[in-house]
Design an enzyme around this catalytic site. Structure first.
Site, short mmCIF file in Angstrom:
data_model
loop_
_atom_site.label_atom_id
_atom_site.label_comp_id
_atom_site.label_asym_id
_atom_site.label_seq_id
_atom_site.Cartn_x
_atom_site.Cartn_y
_atom_site.Cartn_z
N ASP A 18 0.17 6.68 -33.57
CA ASP A 18 0.59 8.07 -33.13
C ASP A 18 2.00 8.41 -33.07
O ASP A 18 2.36 9.46 -32.53
CB ASP A 18 -0.26 8.40 -31.95
CG ASP A 18 0.24 7.62 -30.65
OD1 ASP A 18 0.74 6.48 -30.72
OD2 ASP A 18 -0.03 8.23 -29.55
N LYS B 111 6.85 9.01 -25.16
CA LYS B 111 7.53 8.04 -25.76
C LYS B 111 7.79 8.47 -27.25
O LYS B 111 6.87 9.30 -27.70
CB LYS B 111 7.04 6.64 -25.58
CG LYS B 111 5.91 6.18 -26.06
CD LYS B 111 5.66 5.05 -25.42
CE LYS B 111 4.25 4.18 -25.94
NZ LYS B 111 3.11 4.75 -24.86
N ASP C 202 3.91 3.15 -34.42
CA ASP C 202 2.55 2.79 -34.51
C ASP C 202 1.54 4.10 -34.80
O ASP C 202 2.06 5.02 -35.56
CB ASP C 202 2.28 2.50 -32.87
CG ASP C 202 2.35 3.92 -31.97
OD1 ASP C 202 3.07 4.75 -32.48
OD2 ASP C 202 1.48 3.75 -30.90
N ASP D 37 4.40 6.99 -31.27
CA ASP D 37 5.24 7.08 -30.11
C ASP D 37 5.74 5.59 -29.68
O ASP D 37 6.80 5.44 -28.99
CB ASP D 37 4.50 7.51 -28.80
CG ASP D 37 3.07 6.68 -28.48
OD1 ASP D 37 2.75 5.80 -29.23
OD2 ASP D 37 2.36 7.01 -27.62
N ARG D 38 5.37 4.58 -30.34
CA ARG D 38 6.10 3.45 -30.17
C ARG D 38 6.92 3.08 -31.28
O ARG D 38 6.96 3.64 -32.29
CB ARG D 38 5.01 2.14 -30.26
CG ARG D 38 4.09 2.47 -29.12
CD ARG D 38 3.08 1.06 -29.08
NE ARG D 38 2.10 1.18 -27.95
CZ ARG D 38 1.61 0.36 -27.40
NH1 ARG D 38 1.79 -1.03 -27.63
NH2 ARG D 38 0.89 0.25 -26.31
N SER E 231 -3.56 5.28 -30.29
CA SER E 231 -2.27 4.85 -30.36
C SER E 231 -2.24 3.70 -31.20
O SER E 231 -2.40 3.89 -32.54
CB SER E 231 -2.00 4.28 -28.85
OG SER E 231 -0.52 3.92 -29.02
N HIS E 232 -1.92 2.35 -30.84
CA HIS E 232 -1.52 1.41 -31.67
C HIS E 232 -2.98 0.48 -31.90
O HIS E 232 -3.14 -0.38 -32.84
CB HIS E 232 -0.62 0.24 -30.91
CG HIS E 232 -1.33 0.12 -29.53
ND1 HIS E 232 -1.07 0.88 -28.51
CD2 HIS E 232 -1.81 -1.15 -29.01
CE1 HIS E 232 -1.80 0.32 -27.50
NE2 HIS E 232 -2.07 -0.82 -27.77
C1 G16 Z 1 0.10 3.27 -23.36
C2 G16 Z 1 0.92 3.99 -22.29
C3 G16 Z 1 2.05 2.86 -21.92
C4 G16 Z 1 1.54 1.54 -21.80
C5 G16 Z 1 0.69 1.10 -23.08
C6 G16 Z 1 0.02 -0.35 -22.58
O1 G16 Z 1 0.70 3.27 -24.43
O2 G16 Z 1 1.25 5.17 -22.43
O3 G16 Z 1 2.64 3.40 -20.87
O4 G16 Z 1 2.90 0.58 -21.54
O5 G16 Z 1 -0.45 2.12 -23.10
O6 G16 Z 1 -0.68 -0.23 -21.60
P1 G16 Z 1 -1.64 -1.37 -21.01
O7 G16 Z 1 -0.69 -2.62 -20.70
O8 G16 Z 1 -2.51 -0.92 -19.89
O9 G16 Z 1 -2.60 -1.70 -22.24
P2 G16 Z 1 0.15 3.74 -25.75
O10 G16 Z 1 1.24 3.64 -27.00
O11 G16 Z 1 -0.92 2.88 -26.06
O12 G16 Z 1 -0.51 5.17 -25.74
#
Ligand code: G16
Length: 543
Positions: free
Chosen positions: A279, A376, A277, A281-282, A113-114
């Protein structure tokens, strides 16, 4: 080509977190590490024989290699067909879209992800199920059990596939279809969003800057914004996916998307700024001289979604993760629909979406989406915003200000304390839990505690229960703080402190957020004794 069964032994650290298994690249580079986890995933998909699997990722370092491994293992594990994105690329929302559209049994989505990429960065592997969404807790727990008992994995021993050309190839009995990563996603957006209205807006001189952060959304954003919608070339910046995201942290927030943030606060600000971000999704939304918090963005999209063709029938319900501000709840109350509150993690929205209880959902962590996929979707959020601007003819900053005038403003910030010692972080949380009962009624600085609990979620669809999802403390003055430990970090623990305060006095809607929130920040530090437990007197990142 031959079927190989490779003996292996378990790794003890393959428990999936908030979103799949995320670790440093070096951890995934250990011999058998990737194969063990993929085989454990396949072992947890009992009806895979003859089914279709979707494979792709955000293009970060290791992506190509793990795509090849996954395909060879899928062929040895009974899948009949694999759909893989050209160059091994698929954004997370596009993977969800393709799984749903092609009736796949699920998908292996490769992304952290990010989190930063490159050889020193992070990597991740996640299973999405047939609804297109991240596997729910019951399945991720089953995968973890498999990782603890694994003794062998299977793969077809063959040369790497050619992933640069679309078309059909074969590994053993399995067909591999290399697909254009953007095609299905672009058609889905065309159904939901009024492309003609947005194209007219661009033709009239509307200026957008979209920062793809050297990540996977670049090709999607170019195809839609500069292709379908006719925005000028150069609207999308940093649009070529790179294995190390150009050395940047592909997290669309005011800290890591600083250049865009600064542009939007300059004299030359375009009409709208957005970023996505690693991937895809954000999303980050910035109006000229006005950052839109993800929580506000969700609320505003819920209030205006009916202006887009895909949501013309209205919104049936909404959901937000618990730490997300309560702004969307106020919209739901006005619309007379239900607002659900779920734990952090997109997987918790899946049942609500599948059961038709909600249309839109989102999180403070810059994720927003709808029932069109089960992830997302960063670019979708940007397109829905553009649709709203085109339909109303209003400026983004006016839409936001009108929203505050009608519903009040939820001032919001998040403080992250990164790479804290894990034991210290656990101690801080258990100390907080221990004092929950005695907090209500206490005065902390200028605030009075109204309620305090440890969030527990009972899924309204399948009644599954998820406990210890964050300590939340509400104050009589309309403020709230939430404490939880991140489930996506890859070194030490990250303490997240979510801070918000509601204001509906018309004279207090345009104050500096830091000033409004200062007493709540102080109360949070005092209640959790953050400095005493973590030895930190400042957060690492404030967003
Ligand atoms: C993932 C989850 C999200 C979550 C985020 C942060 O997002 O899919 O639901 O809000 O991580 O999670 P944490 O607070 O546990 O670090 P992504 O975009 O990283 O796949």
């Amino acid at each position: 080509m031959r079927l190989k069964k490779v003996p292996t032994t378990p790794f003890s650290d393959q428990r999936p977190g908030t979103s799949g298994l995320r670790k440093k690249v070096a951890v995934f580079q250990q011999q058998h590490y990737v194969e063990n986890f993929i085989q454990s995933i396949f072992n947890s998909v009992p009806n895979r024989d003859g089914s279709t699997l979707v494979v792709g990722g955000d293009g970060r370092f290791l992506n190509q290699q793990v795509v090849q491994t996954t395909l060879k293992m899928a062929a040895a594990n009974g899948f009949a067909r694999a759909l893989v994105g050209q160059w091994g690329l698929l954004s997370t929302p596009a993977a969800s879209c393709i799984i749903r559209k092609h009736g796949a049994i699920g998908g292996i989505v490769l992304s952290a992800s990010h989190n930063p990429g490159g050889p020193e960065g992070d990597f991740g592997i996640k299973l999405n199920t047939a609804n297109g969404g991240p596997a729910p807790e019951s399945i991720t727990s089953a995968i973890f059990e498999e990782t603890r008992n694994i003794t062998e994995y299977r793969l077809i021993d063959t040369a790497d596939l050619e992933l640069h050309q679309t078309g059909i190839q074969r590994i053993g009995d399995m067909l591999v279809e290399v697909v254009d990563p953007t095609a299905d996603y672009v058609s889905l957006m065309r159904e939901l969003i009024d492309f003609s209205a947005i194209a007219r807006m661009f033709a009239g001189g509307f200026r957008l800057q979209f920062d793809a952060m050297h990540a996977v959304t670049g090709p999607y954003a170019r195809a839609i914004l500069e292709g379908e919608l006719g925005a000028p070339v150069g609207t999308v910046i940093n649009g070529v996916p790179k294995a190390d995201f150009g050395g940047h942290h592909p997290d669309p927030n005011p800290v890591h998307a600083r250049a865009l943030f600064d542009l939007m606060h300059s004299a030359n600000a375009p009409d709208f700024g957005a970023a996505s971000d690693g991937d895809g999704d954000r999303n980050m939304i910035v109006a000229p001289h006005l950052f839109v918090t993800p929580s506000d963005s969700l609320a505003i999209l819920a209030a205006h979604a009916h202006r887009a063709p895909g949501y013309a029938a209205g919104v049936v319900g909404v959901a937000r993760s618990m730490p997300t501000s309560r702004a969307v709840d106020r919209v739901a109350a006005t619309l007379g629909i239900h607002a659900y509150e779920t734990p952090t993690g997109w997987k918790f929205f899946g049942n609500l979406l599948d059961a038709g209880l909600i249309t839109l959902c989102g999180e403070e962590s810059a994720g927003t989406s709808s029932n069109h996929v089960r992830e997302k979707d960063g670019l979708w959020a940007v397109l829905l915003w553009l649709n709203i601007l085109a339909a109303t003819g209003k400026r983004a900053q006016d839409i936001v200000r009108e929203h505050w005038a009608k519903f009040g403003r939820d001032y919001y910030t998040r403080h992250d304390y990164e790479e804290v010692d894990s034991v210290a972080a656990e101690r801080l949380m258990s100390h907080l839990r221990d004092k929950l009962v005695c907090l209500p009624g206490q005065r902390v600085g200028e605030l009075s505690v109204a309620a305090a609990d440890d969030f527990r979620y009972v899924d309204p669809v399948d009644a599954s229960m998820t406990e210890h999802q964050g300590v939340r403390i509400t104050f009589q003055e309309g403020a709230r703080v939430v404490f939880r430990l991140s489930g996506t970090g890859t070194s030490g623990a990250t303490l997240r402190v979510y801070i918000e305060r509601y204001e509906n006095d018309r004279e207090r809607l345009e104050l500096p957020p830091a000033d409004v929130l200062a007493p709540v920040v102080d109360a949070a530090r005092e209640i959790a004794q953050i400095e005493a437990f973590t030895d930190r007197n400042e957060p690492s990142v404030i967003t």
